[in-house]
Design an enzyme around this catalytic site. Structure first.
Site, PDB file in Angstrom:
ATOM      1  N   GLY A 150     -24.517   3.338   2.614  1.00 31.81           N
ATOM      2  CA  GLY A 150     -23.626   3.964   1.626  1.00 31.81           C
ATOM      3  C   GLY A 150     -24.046   3.616   0.220  1.00 31.81           C
ATOM      4  O   GLY A 150     -24.072   2.444  -0.164  1.00 31.81           O
ATOM      5  N   TYR A 164     -24.137   1.695  -4.784  1.00 31.16           N
ATOM      6  CA  TYR A 164     -25.124   1.960  -5.846  1.00 31.16           C
ATOM      7  C   TYR A 164     -25.262   0.756  -6.790  1.00 31.16           C
ATOM      8  O   TYR A 164     -26.372   0.309  -7.091  1.00 31.16           O
ATOM      9  CB  TYR A 164     -24.699   3.220  -6.613  1.00 31.16           C
ATOM     10  CG  TYR A 164     -25.545   3.490  -7.830  1.00 31.16           C
ATOM     11  CD1 TYR A 164     -26.785   4.093  -7.720  1.00 31.16           C
ATOM     12  CD2 TYR A 164     -25.086   3.116  -9.101  1.00 31.16           C
ATOM     13  CE1 TYR A 164     -27.565   4.326  -8.853  1.00 31.16           C
ATOM     14  CE2 TYR A 164     -25.857   3.341 -10.228  1.00 31.16           C
ATOM     15  CZ  TYR A 164     -27.098   3.944 -10.100  1.00 31.16           C
ATOM     16  OH  TYR A 164     -27.872   4.156 -11.209  1.00 31.16           O
ATOM     17  N   LYS A 209       0.856  -1.189   0.000  1.00 28.95           N
ATOM     18  CA  LYS A 209       0.000   0.000   0.000  1.00 28.95           C
ATOM     19  C   LYS A 209       0.889   1.234   0.000  1.00 28.95           C
ATOM     20  O   LYS A 209       2.054   1.166   0.418  1.00 28.95           O
ATOM     21  CB  LYS A 209      -0.877  -0.012   1.267  1.00 28.95           C
ATOM     22  CG  LYS A 209      -2.135   0.793   1.150  1.00 28.95           C
ATOM     23  CD  LYS A 209      -3.278   0.006   0.567  1.00 28.95           C
ATOM     24  CE  LYS A 209      -4.514   0.878   0.403  1.00 28.95           C
ATOM     25  NZ  LYS A 209      -5.659   0.134  -0.083  1.00 28.95           N
ATOM     26  N   VAL A 258     -19.681   1.565  -4.953  1.00 34.69           N
ATOM     27  CA  VAL A 258     -19.992   0.140  -4.772  1.00 34.69           C
ATOM     28  C   VAL A 258     -21.454  -0.048  -4.377  1.00 34.69           C
ATOM     29  O   VAL A 258     -22.180  -0.859  -4.972  1.00 34.69           O
ATOM     30  CB  VAL A 258     -19.069  -0.507  -3.700  1.00 34.69           C
ATOM     31  CG1 VAL A 258     -19.448  -1.966  -3.471  1.00 34.69           C
ATOM     32  CG2 VAL A 258     -17.605  -0.395  -4.103  1.00 34.69           C
ATOM     33  N   GLY A 287     -22.527   4.871  -2.580  1.00 31.34           N
ATOM     34  CA  GLY A 287     -21.454   5.386  -3.433  1.00 31.34           C
ATOM     35  C   GLY A 287     -21.186   4.444  -4.594  1.00 31.34           C
ATOM     36  O   GLY A 287     -22.080   3.718  -5.058  1.00 31.34           O
TER      37      GLY A 287
HETATM   38  P1  NAD Z   1     -17.543   5.924  -2.244  1.00 32.72           P
HETATM   39  O1  NAD Z   1     -16.755   7.024  -1.624  1.00 32.72           O
HETATM   40  O2  NAD Z   1     -17.863   5.974  -3.690  1.00 32.72           O
HETATM   41  O3  NAD Z   1     -18.927   5.735  -1.463  1.00 32.72           O
HETATM   42  C1  NAD Z   1     -19.036   5.758  -0.079  1.00 32.72           C
HETATM   43  C2  NAD Z   1     -20.388   6.361   0.240  1.00 32.72           C
HETATM   44  O4  NAD Z   1     -20.611   6.237   1.639  1.00 32.72           O
HETATM   45  C3  NAD Z   1     -20.495   7.845  -0.102  1.00 32.72           C
HETATM   46  O5  NAD Z   1     -21.634   8.072  -0.898  1.00 32.72           O
HETATM   47  C4  NAD Z   1     -20.597   8.518   1.267  1.00 32.72           C
HETATM   48  O6  NAD Z   1     -21.393   9.690   1.250  1.00 32.72           O
HETATM   49  C5  NAD Z   1     -21.246   7.419   2.089  1.00 32.72           C
HETATM   50  N1  NAD Z   1     -21.078   7.538   3.536  1.00 32.72           N
HETATM   51  C6  NAD Z   1     -19.994   7.945   4.245  1.00 32.72           C
HETATM   52  N2  NAD Z   1     -20.251   7.876   5.564  1.00 32.72           N
HETATM   53  C7  NAD Z   1     -21.510   7.406   5.691  1.00 32.72           C
HETATM   54  C8  NAD Z   1     -22.332   7.084   6.794  1.00 32.72           C
HETATM   55  N3  NAD Z   1     -21.933   7.248   8.054  1.00 32.72           N
HETATM   56  N4  NAD Z   1     -23.583   6.603   6.550  1.00 32.72           N
HETATM   57  C9  NAD Z   1     -24.028   6.434   5.290  1.00 32.72           C
HETATM   58  N5  NAD Z   1     -23.271   6.716   4.207  1.00 32.72           N
HETATM   59  C10 NAD Z   1     -22.043   7.191   4.408  1.00 32.72           C
HETATM   60  O7  NAD Z   1     -16.732   4.589  -1.869  1.00 32.72           O
HETATM   61  P2  NAD Z   1     -16.853   3.167  -2.595  1.00 32.72           P
HETATM   62  O8  NAD Z   1     -15.812   3.057  -3.631  1.00 32.72           O
HETATM   63  O9  NAD Z   1     -18.286   2.908  -2.907  1.00 32.72           O
HETATM   64  O10 NAD Z   1     -16.386   2.212  -1.398  1.00 32.72           O
HETATM   65  C11 NAD Z   1     -17.243   1.939  -0.304  1.00 32.72           C
HETATM   66  C12 NAD Z   1     -16.457   1.149   0.753  1.00 32.72           C
HETATM   67  O11 NAD Z   1     -15.975  -0.075   0.174  1.00 32.72           O
HETATM   68  C13 NAD Z   1     -15.209   1.877   1.279  1.00 32.72           C
HETATM   69  O12 NAD Z   1     -15.032   1.516   2.629  1.00 32.72           O
HETATM   70  C14 NAD Z   1     -14.083   1.288   0.454  1.00 32.72           C
HETATM   71  O13 NAD Z   1     -12.837   1.334   1.138  1.00 32.72           O
HETATM   72  C15 NAD Z   1     -14.559  -0.145   0.296  1.00 32.72           C
HETATM   73  N6  NAD Z   1     -14.018  -0.821  -0.883  1.00 32.72           N
HETATM   74  C16 NAD Z   1     -14.219  -0.284  -2.114  1.00 32.72           C
HETATM   75  C17 NAD Z   1     -13.720  -0.946  -3.234  1.00 32.72           C
HETATM   76  C18 NAD Z   1     -13.928  -0.382  -4.617  1.00 32.72           C
HETATM   77  O14 NAD Z   1     -13.674  -1.115  -5.584  1.00 32.72           O
HETATM   78  N7  NAD Z   1     -14.379   0.847  -4.775  1.00 32.72           N
HETATM   79  C19 NAD Z   1     -13.013  -2.155  -3.086  1.00 32.72           C
HETATM   80  C20 NAD Z   1     -12.848  -2.700  -1.808  1.00 32.72           C
HETATM   81  C21 NAD Z   1     -13.360  -2.015  -0.712  1.00 32.72           C
END
Ligand code: NAD
Length: 342
Positions: free
Chosen positions: A173, A179, A80, A177, A175
């Site tokens: 959430g 969605y 990382k 993922v 976001g």
């Molecule tokens: P993102 O930033 O696109 O979405 C996260 C969403 O969570 C945002 O819309 C944000 O407003 C919302 N949020 C934050 N705090 C909140 C709360 N207390 N209550 C409700 N909603 C809240 O992130 P992502 O890419 O969708 O990733 C989501 C999670 O999955 C993260 O923890 C990330 O580390 C993990 N993850 C993502 C991936 C990936 O491929 N994107 C892979 C492995 C793990």
């Protein structure tokens, strides 16, 4: 020019501190374990409180990547990178010098976007290094969501739920993922309730999928079969377990990294009869996509096969957890270690 300093840290193969005052770069790259292959893990940019906090984060995250990559059956180790700074103020010189730092490791570290970094930023890295698989693989979030969906199907099998239609899921959430996951669940006939701090994102999920919404705090009290954390880590603690348990939640299965505020909470979940899909086992879809980049080009078939493998891996974890009376996290750790310590 970048200045590199090697930090000696027990249990880590290599930890590099990088400084380039002219470009405003202060960063760290940690290679936790490369026995299975080059260290794969994203680059995070965050406004840390201190140098120590940035180092602590890179160590914790790189170690977690070793476990995630090993459990997903990938021939990659764990690594990382962290950059100390406000991601809204990043500049091209900063990104280019970080690209140089990745290149300095000659492919022993392979990177991708993480919190505070975008696909566009990876294109700037790419001017200085070839070790950016996401350039060809694309956005990892839809693959992560597919992996979570496969994992939820395995959770249902373990719970004896035969049909996804009628299943109720609370998604925290909406976001990148969350969605996509909501779309997959709704299309399978599940009843989905969602929350998000960001009202625009929540509204989009309502408009596109007709999802039911609740307030950010109410999600823990939503009566559902499965709670799916797809926002931030650290949200499973003694108080939220109590609330989820009272709401009748049977399982926790979501994408957020480091969902448990402390490791011991996996035992508490088990004692409360809540099935826990370890985050690093169920959310490997993103790294699986990145690992699809091979010398012969991007291998979509291999990626699909490995995404399908998330369900069977979880089933093995659940079965061993039951048989050996250990938490699912302990079993998943042992399974990963059996690969990278071999
Ligand atoms: P993102 O930033 O696109 O979405 C996260 C969403 O969570 C945002 O819309 C944000 O407003 C919302 N949020 C934050 N705090 C909140 C709360 N207390 N209550 C409700 N909603 C809240 O992130 P992502 O890419 O969708 O990733 C989501 C999670 O999955 C993260 O923890 C990330 O580390 C993990 N993850 C993502 C991936 C990936 O491929 N994107 C892979 C492995 C793990």
């Amino acid at each position: 020019m970048n200045a590199y300093r090697e930090l000696k840290v027990d249990g880590y193969e290599r930890v590099l501190e990088i400084e380039n005052p002219a470009a405003g770069l202060r960063a760290w790259i940690a290679l936790h374990n490369t026995r299975l292959g080059p260290a794969l893990g994203g680059c995070r940019m965050w406004n840390y409180a201190s140098r120590e906090a940035a180092i602590e984060d890179v160590l914790r995250l790189s170690k977690a990547m070793t476990y995630k990559n090993a459990l997903a059956g990938l021939d990659f180790g764990g690594g990382k990178a962290t950059i100390w700074g406000d991601s809204r103020q990043k500049t091209e010189p900063l990104l280019e010098t970080m690209g140089e730092a990745v290149e300095y490791l000659h492919g022993t570290y392979v990177t991708a976007e993480d919190v505070g970094m975008s696909f566009e930023d990876m294109k700037v890295f790419r001017r200085k290094t070839r070790h950016i698989p996401s350039i060809n693989a694309g956005d990892p979030a839809p693959a992560t969501a597919r992996g979570i969906f496969n994992g939820i199907q395995a959770v249902c099998r373990q719970l004896g739920i035969r049909d996804l239609s009628g299943l109720s899921v609370a998604v925290q959430g909406t976001g990148s993922v969350g969605y996509v996951l909501i779309g997959l669940l709704m299309k399978s006939g599940c009843r989905v309730t969602a929350s998000d701090l960001n009202q625009d994102r929540l509204k989009k999920a309502v408009k596109d999928y007709g999802v039911t919404t609740v307030g950010v705090d109410e999600i823990y009290d939503t009566a559902c079969d499965i709670f799916s954390p797809c926002a931030l880590g650290g949200i499973i603690n003694a108080a939220t377990i109590e609330r989820l348990s009272r709401a009748g939640i049977k399982a926790v299965a979501g994408s957020a990294n480091n969902q448990l505020a402390e490791d011991g909470l996996a035992d508490v979940l088990r004692e409360r009869g809540i099935l826990y899909a370890p985050d690093f086992a169920i959310n490997a879809g993103g790294v699986i996509l990145l690992a699809g980049e091979t010398p012969a080009g991007f291998d979509r078939e291999l990626v699909d096969k490995r995404l399908e493998g998330i369900g069977p891996t979880l089933m093995r974890i659940f079965e061993a957890s039951e048989k050996e009376h250990k938490s699912t996290v302990r079993i998943a750790n042992e399974m990963a270690e059996a690969r990278f310590k071999r």
